[in-house]
Design a protein around this motif. Structure first.
Motif, PDB file in Angstrom:
ATOM      1  N   LYS A   1      19.797  17.322  32.134  1.00 30.05           N
ATOM      2  CA  LYS A   1      18.904  16.099  31.561  1.00 30.05           C
ATOM      3  C   LYS A   1      18.849  15.160  32.737  1.00 30.05           C
ATOM      4  O   LYS A   1      19.931  14.839  33.266  1.00 30.05           O
ATOM      5  N   VAL A   2      17.625  14.526  32.813  1.00 28.72           N
ATOM      6  CA  VAL A   2      17.482  13.539  33.754  1.00 28.72           C
ATOM      7  C   VAL A   2      16.365  12.474  33.230  1.00 28.72           C
ATOM      8  O   VAL A   2      15.676  12.518  32.488  1.00 28.72           O
ATOM      9  N   THR A   3      16.965  11.306  33.657  1.00 27.15           N
ATOM     10  CA  THR A   3      16.407  10.064  33.135  1.00 27.15           C
ATOM     11  C   THR A   3      15.935   9.273  34.311  1.00 27.15           C
ATOM     12  O   THR A   3      16.669   8.943  35.512  1.00 27.15           O
ATOM     13  N   LEU A   4      14.459   8.995  34.318  1.00 26.15           N
ATOM     14  CA  LEU A   4      13.918   8.463  35.525  1.00 26.15           C
ATOM     15  C   LEU A   4      13.237   7.176  35.070  1.00 26.15           C
ATOM     16  O   LEU A   4      12.923   6.978  33.805  1.00 26.15           O
TER      17      LEU A   4
ATOM     18  N   HIS B   1      21.631  11.694  35.592  1.00 21.39           N
ATOM     19  CA  HIS B   1      21.409  13.090  35.314  1.00 21.39           C
ATOM     20  C   HIS B   1      22.491  13.581  34.719  1.00 21.39           C
ATOM     21  O   HIS B   1      23.715  12.990  34.946  1.00 21.39           O
ATOM     22  N   SER B   2      22.527  14.644  33.834  1.00 18.40           N
ATOM     23  CA  SER B   2      23.874  15.316  33.345  1.00 18.40           C
ATOM     24  C   SER B   2      23.507  16.600  33.239  1.00 18.40           C
ATOM     25  O   SER B   2      22.224  17.115  33.058  1.00 18.40           O
TER      26      SER B   2
ATOM     27  N   ASN C   1      11.994   4.475  30.034  1.00 16.90           N
ATOM     28  CA  ASN C   1      12.344   5.500  30.835  1.00 16.90           C
ATOM     29  C   ASN C   1      11.903   6.832  30.405  1.00 16.90           C
ATOM     30  O   ASN C   1      11.473   7.091  29.211  1.00 16.90           O
ATOM     31  N   GLU C   2      11.549   7.696  31.364  1.00 19.83           N
ATOM     32  CA  GLU C   2      11.206   9.053  31.101  1.00 19.83           C
ATOM     33  C   GLU C   2      12.450  10.004  31.139  1.00 19.83           C
ATOM     34  O   GLU C   2      13.287   9.881  32.093  1.00 19.83           O
ATOM     35  N   GLN C   3      12.339  10.828  30.246  1.00 18.98           N
ATOM     36  CA  GLN C   3      13.283  11.699  30.060  1.00 18.98           C
ATOM     37  C   GLN C   3      13.070  13.492  30.417  1.00 18.98           C
ATOM     38  O   GLN C   3      11.986  13.594  29.749  1.00 18.98           O
ATOM     39  N   TRP C   4      13.421  13.686  31.591  1.00 20.19           N
ATOM     40  CA  TRP C   4      13.274  15.205  31.621  1.00 20.19           C
ATOM     41  C   TRP C   4      14.390  16.420  31.351  1.00 20.19           C
ATOM     42  O   TRP C   4      15.569  15.814  31.693  1.00 20.19           O
ATOM     43  N   VAL C   5      13.991  17.384  30.730  1.00 20.23           N
ATOM     44  CA  VAL C   5      15.029  18.328  30.366  1.00 20.23           C
ATOM     45  C   VAL C   5      14.628  19.791  31.014  1.00 20.23           C
ATOM     46  O   VAL C   5      13.306  20.162  30.738  1.00 20.23           O
ATOM     47  N   TYR C   6      15.435  20.470  31.578  1.00 18.59           N
ATOM     48  CA  TYR C   6      15.455  21.733  32.060  1.00 18.59           C
ATOM     49  C   TYR C   6      16.217  22.595  31.500  1.00 18.59           C
ATOM     50  O   TYR C   6      17.524  22.173  31.458  1.00 18.59           O
ATOM     51  N   VAL C   7      15.993  23.871  31.185  1.00 20.56           N
ATOM     52  CA  VAL C   7      16.778  24.685  30.402  1.00 20.56           C
ATOM     53  C   VAL C   7      16.661  25.947  30.901  1.00 20.56           C
ATOM     54  O   VAL C   7      15.580  26.551  31.231  1.00 20.56           O
ATOM     55  N   TYR C   8      17.966  26.809  31.140  1.00 21.50           N
ATOM     56  CA  TYR C   8      18.063  28.156  31.258  1.00 21.50           C
ATOM     57  C   TYR C   8      18.846  28.542  30.364  1.00 21.50           C
ATOM     58  O   TYR C   8      19.847  28.199  30.108  1.00 21.50           O
ATOM     59  N   SER C   9      18.519  29.872  29.633  1.00 20.55           N
ATOM     60  CA  SER C   9      19.331  30.443  28.759  1.00 20.55           C
ATOM     61  C   SER C   9      19.124  31.943  28.913  1.00 20.55           C
ATOM     62  O   SER C   9      18.243  32.657  29.273  1.00 20.55           O
TER      63      SER C   9
ATOM     64  N   SER D   1      11.058  21.538  31.273  1.00 20.63           N
ATOM     65  CA  SER D   1      10.801  22.391  29.874  1.00 20.63           C
ATOM     66  C   SER D   1      10.287  21.203  28.798  1.00 20.63           C
ATOM     67  O   SER D   1       9.495  21.632  28.085  1.00 20.63           O
ATOM     68  N   GLU D   2      10.916  19.978  28.936  1.00 21.71           N
ATOM     69  CA  GLU D   2      10.621  18.858  28.039  1.00 21.71           C
ATOM     70  C   GLU D   2      10.522  17.688  28.609  1.00 21.71           C
ATOM     71  O   GLU D   2      11.204  17.328  29.658  1.00 21.71           O
ATOM     72  N   THR D   3       9.444  16.807  28.275  1.00 24.41           N
ATOM     73  CA  THR D   3       9.590  15.348  28.843  1.00 24.41           C
ATOM     74  C   THR D   3       9.357  14.218  27.534  1.00 24.41           C
ATOM     75  O   THR D   3       8.796  14.877  26.577  1.00 24.41           O
ATOM     76  N   SER D   4      10.017  13.446  27.565  1.00 19.03           N
ATOM     77  CA  SER D   4       9.642  12.287  26.644  1.00 19.03           C
ATOM     78  C   SER D   4       9.911  10.723  27.203  1.00 19.03           C
ATOM     79  O   SER D   4      10.447  10.710  28.418  1.00 19.03           O
TER      80      SER D   4
END
Length: 130
Positions: free
Chosen positions: A102-105, A113-114, A63-71, A55-58
């Protein structure tokens, strides 16, 4: 007694639901996530196969941060009936659930990941405290 049972079934069927985000996170648990993602091993390609595009990357500190969200949000049947018969002023009751991964690559490998899940119930008007 029978009318009450029928009303309960009708109200249950009338509950309004909406959802947004990554459907693959809808029913997962932290244990499911931990089985599918291994820090230091899982690659960005494997993440995309499992959960699709984030859903989001930064980027932060190389490091690259990826975020996946379901609501999802669900309004109870009584709230809907009140709106239909013009008693919306009495208020509403709803519940919301969200799952966030949340994932850090680093160099396309997961280093951390968390997974968090939260559930909230709220209301408005006279039904705020019920």
């Amino acid at each position: 007694m029978m009318k009450t049972a029928v009303l309960a079934v009708v109200l249950g069927c009338l509950s309004a639901c909406s959802s947004a985000g990554n459907a693959s996170l809808k029913s997962v648990t932290a244990a499911d996530i931990d089985r599918s993602i291994r820090d230091g091993v899982t690659t960005s390609s494997q993440l995309r196969q499992l959960y699709g595009e984030p859903s989001e990357t930064s980027f932060e500190n190389g490091n690259e941060q990826w975020v996946y969200v379901y609501s999802s949000t669900r309004q109870d049947g009584l709230s809907m009936v009140q709106d239909v018969v013009g008693l919306g002023v009495l208020g509403t009751r709803d519940s919301a659930k969200s799952n966030i991964l949340k994932v850090t690559l680093h160099k396309d490998i997961v280093v951390h990941h968390s997974f968090t899940t939260s559930q909230n119930t709220g209301g408005s008007g006279l039904r705020q405290q019920s």
